[in-house]
Design a protein around this motif. Sequence first.
Motif, PDB file in Angstrom:
ATOM      1  N   SER A   1     -67.271  37.861 -18.998  1.00 31.64           N
ATOM      2  CA  SER A   1     -67.629  36.587 -19.625  1.00 31.64           C
ATOM      3  C   SER A   1     -66.778  35.433 -19.127  1.00 31.64           C
ATOM      4  O   SER A   1     -67.281  34.333 -18.888  1.00 31.64           O
ATOM      5  CB  SER A   1     -67.524  36.702 -21.146  1.00 31.64           C
ATOM      6  OG  SER A   1     -68.529  37.559 -21.635  1.00 31.64           O
TER       7      SER A   1
ATOM      8  N   GLU B   1     -73.779  31.299 -25.380  1.00 32.67           N
ATOM      9  CA  GLU B   1     -73.743  31.629 -26.805  1.00 32.67           C
ATOM     10  C   GLU B   1     -74.632  30.630 -27.545  1.00 32.67           C
ATOM     11  O   GLU B   1     -74.200  29.502 -27.805  1.00 32.67           O
ATOM     12  CB  GLU B   1     -72.308  31.570 -27.330  1.00 32.67           C
ATOM     13  CG  GLU B   1     -72.176  31.755 -28.832  1.00 32.67           C
ATOM     14  CD  GLU B   1     -72.875  33.000 -29.356  1.00 32.67           C
ATOM     15  OE1 GLU B   1     -73.886  32.861 -30.073  1.00 32.67           O
ATOM     16  OE2 GLU B   1     -72.409  34.111 -29.063  1.00 32.67           O
TER      17      GLU B   1
ATOM     18  N   PHE C   1     -65.552  29.923 -31.454  1.00 33.03           N
ATOM     19  CA  PHE C   1     -65.430  31.210 -30.766  1.00 33.03           C
ATOM     20  C   PHE C   1     -64.287  32.028 -31.366  1.00 33.03           C
ATOM     21  O   PHE C   1     -64.396  33.240 -31.526  1.00 33.03           O
ATOM     22  CB  PHE C   1     -65.207  31.018 -29.268  1.00 33.03           C
ATOM     23  CG  PHE C   1     -66.451  30.656 -28.491  1.00 33.03           C
ATOM     24  CD1 PHE C   1     -67.687  30.517 -29.104  1.00 33.03           C
ATOM     25  CD2 PHE C   1     -66.384  30.455 -27.133  1.00 33.03           C
ATOM     26  CE1 PHE C   1     -68.827  30.184 -28.379  1.00 33.03           C
ATOM     27  CE2 PHE C   1     -67.515  30.126 -26.392  1.00 33.03           C
ATOM     28  CZ  PHE C   1     -68.732  29.996 -27.023  1.00 33.03           C
TER      29      PHE C   1
ATOM     30  N   THR D   1     -64.280  36.077 -30.706  1.00 32.34           N
ATOM     31  CA  THR D   1     -64.530  36.142 -29.267  1.00 32.34           C
ATOM     32  C   THR D   1     -63.238  36.485 -28.528  1.00 32.34           C
ATOM     33  O   THR D   1     -62.144  36.137 -28.966  1.00 32.34           O
ATOM     34  CB  THR D   1     -65.083  34.779 -28.782  1.00 32.34           C
ATOM     35  OG1 THR D   1     -66.232  34.464 -29.566  1.00 32.34           O
ATOM     36  CG2 THR D   1     -65.462  34.806 -27.319  1.00 32.34           C
TER      37      THR D   1
END
Length: 186
Positions: free
Chosen positions: A78, A117, A153, A158
């Motif tokens: 990511s 996202e 996040f 995350t």
Amino acid sequence: MAIIIFYVCSYLLGSLMAGFLVVKLLGKKDIRDEGSGNVGARNAGRVNGKISFILTFLGDALKGAIVIIAGHYFGFSSELVLGGLGFAILGHVKPITLKFKGGMGISTFIGGMLAFEPFTALVIITGFLLLYPFLKSFTFAGLGSFLLIPFSFYFLGTDPAVIVVTGFLVLAIIYIHREDIMERLR
């Protein structure tokens, strides 16, 4: 080697300027000689109307989304995928196709973040709606809403590396707008 190719392709995709093409095709004008001279969506709308704004915004946002989708397709982590978005934004801001004079990167950033996202749409919209009444500026409210993305996040749990890269991208967008910010503060 694959990540280098991905980053080079991301930059080159970012260098394809929707505003230049849209205004050239619809308005028979060179957007660089009109309005602010910027090739982004805001100037495209100013120079050639709402349709040009919408098409430019969507075209530039699509660049960011394609980079994110391609990065995930090729199995990059990511944070590396977001690095590709950074290169697409760089291509948009400093396009090799237009002598390194491009847009401000907002549309490409938004398109990429939404592809990365989708929840960020809610963060950006909510942040903007909360900030605009106090700031009375689309620029400040929009940039302020972007600052909320890394925090969202964090609360979503995350990966910290993703939060750091996202924070860097947000700060890069703010830096790109530094002249706009300083002008509005005067």
